[in-house]
Scaffold this motif. Sequence first.
Motif, PDB file in Angstrom:
ATOM      1  N   TYR A 115       1.106  -1.224  -0.249  1.00 46.65           N
ATOM      2  CA  TYR A 115      -0.016  -0.032   0.107  1.00 46.65           C
ATOM      3  C   TYR A 115       0.883   1.086  -0.112  1.00 46.65           C
ATOM      4  O   TYR A 115       1.849   1.380   0.495  1.00 46.65           O
ATOM      5  CB  TYR A 115      -0.850   0.002   1.345  1.00 46.65           C
ATOM      6  N   VAL A 116       0.433   2.352  -0.930  1.00 40.64           N
ATOM      7  CA  VAL A 116       1.552   3.639  -0.840  1.00 40.64           C
ATOM      8  C   VAL A 116       0.466   4.813  -0.826  1.00 40.64           C
ATOM      9  O   VAL A 116      -0.483   4.682  -1.537  1.00 40.64           O
ATOM     10  CB  VAL A 116       2.121   3.270  -2.219  1.00 40.64           C
ATOM     11  N   ARG A 117       0.980   5.646  -0.138  1.00 37.43           N
ATOM     12  CA  ARG A 117       0.166   6.836   0.080  1.00 37.43           C
ATOM     13  C   ARG A 117       1.223   8.127  -0.439  1.00 37.43           C
ATOM     14  O   ARG A 117       2.183   7.972   0.394  1.00 37.43           O
ATOM     15  CB  ARG A 117      -0.268   7.107   1.446  1.00 37.43           C
ATOM     16  N   ILE A 118       1.061   8.589  -1.274  1.00 35.66           N
ATOM     17  CA  ILE A 118       1.782   9.886  -1.721  1.00 35.66           C
ATOM     18  C   ILE A 118       1.114  10.943  -1.032  1.00 35.66           C
ATOM     19  O   ILE A 118       0.150  11.350  -1.418  1.00 35.66           O
ATOM     20  CB  ILE A 118       2.024  10.145  -3.278  1.00 35.66           C
ATOM     21  N   HIS A 119       1.547  11.561   0.074  1.00 39.22           N
ATOM     22  CA  HIS A 119       1.209  12.576   0.827  1.00 39.22           C
ATOM     23  C   HIS A 119       1.739  13.891   0.831  1.00 39.22           C
ATOM     24  O   HIS A 119       2.807  14.007   0.737  1.00 39.22           O
ATOM     25  CB  HIS A 119       1.006  12.229   2.372  1.00 39.22           C
ATOM     26  N   SER A 120       0.810  14.848   0.142  1.00 40.17           N
ATOM     27  CA  SER A 120       1.347  16.266  -0.086  1.00 40.17           C
ATOM     28  C   SER A 120       1.551  17.146   1.299  1.00 40.17           C
ATOM     29  O   SER A 120       0.325  17.268   1.823  1.00 40.17           O
ATOM     30  CB  SER A 120       0.420  16.872  -1.103  1.00 40.17           C
ATOM     31  N   GLU A 121       2.606  17.615   1.271  1.00 36.54           N
ATOM     32  CA  GLU A 121       2.730  18.323   2.663  1.00 36.54           C
ATOM     33  C   GLU A 121       1.724  19.556   2.737  1.00 36.54           C
ATOM     34  O   GLU A 121       1.491  20.523   2.024  1.00 36.54           O
ATOM     35  CB  GLU A 121       4.139  19.195   2.738  1.00 36.54           C
TER      36      GLU A 121
END
Length: 191
Positions: free
Chosen positions: A45-51
């Motif tokens: 599972y991958v989350r690309i979280h934008s600051e």
Amino acid sequence: MNIIQSNIANLPTKYGKFRIKAYKDGHQEHLAIMSQDFENLDAPYVRIHSECLTGDTLGSLKCDCQSQLDLSLKFIAQNGGLVIYHRQEGRNIGLVNKINAYALQDKGRNTIEANLELGFAEDERDYSIVGYIFDDLKIKKLKLITNNPEKIKYVESLGVEIVERIPAIIKANKYNEGYLFTKKEKMGHLL
Ligand SMILES: Nc1nc2c(ncn2[C@@H]2O[C@H](COP(=O)(O)OP(=O)(O)OP(=O)(O)O)[C@@H](O)[C@H]2O)c(=O)[nH]1
Ligand SMILES: [Zn+2]
């Protein structure tokens, strides 16, 4: 790309135990936050979280960022995977400009109108560091936690297989209704 990488260190959190690695890309420093079993997973599972400092750290109700980060860290601690903390604040316009955009939103502009009025595109994010991190961590397949079609398109453009998309939908409140509406109606987010 001239990227400086850290070693991998342990990061125990209230969500569970992670391992963490930092990547320095010019003036931006990003994080890869991995579950303990990360290397053994075929499709993490991958989350690309934008600051979003105002949301992630201060608990701002103007957006859904803190709840999405919380949900992702909890989920990945339990199910295995990776959170990339992508340090492109304010869709990559930076904090000063984002707060100026908020001031324009106080006068009635929506998120996109405010960005355009300040001379930016509606979304200035560049995901190339994400591709670099995928290469470094040998990710060929993943399950992506997002509602954002641009993130899906970017991952597909790398030739990385998205086995599954997991929505990250947070209940609206009276302060973020407009923000979520603009994402859905004008930016094509899968909300
Ligand atoms: N310019 C600008 N950026 C904002 C504003 N509100 C939040 N952001 C930034 O938007 C980014 C989050 O992006 P979103 O478009 O909300 O959602 P997303 O992360 O792309 O999509 P998901 O993966 O589905 O969560 C963070 O970098 C926030 O700092 C705003 O009003 N103006
Ligand atoms: Zn936010």
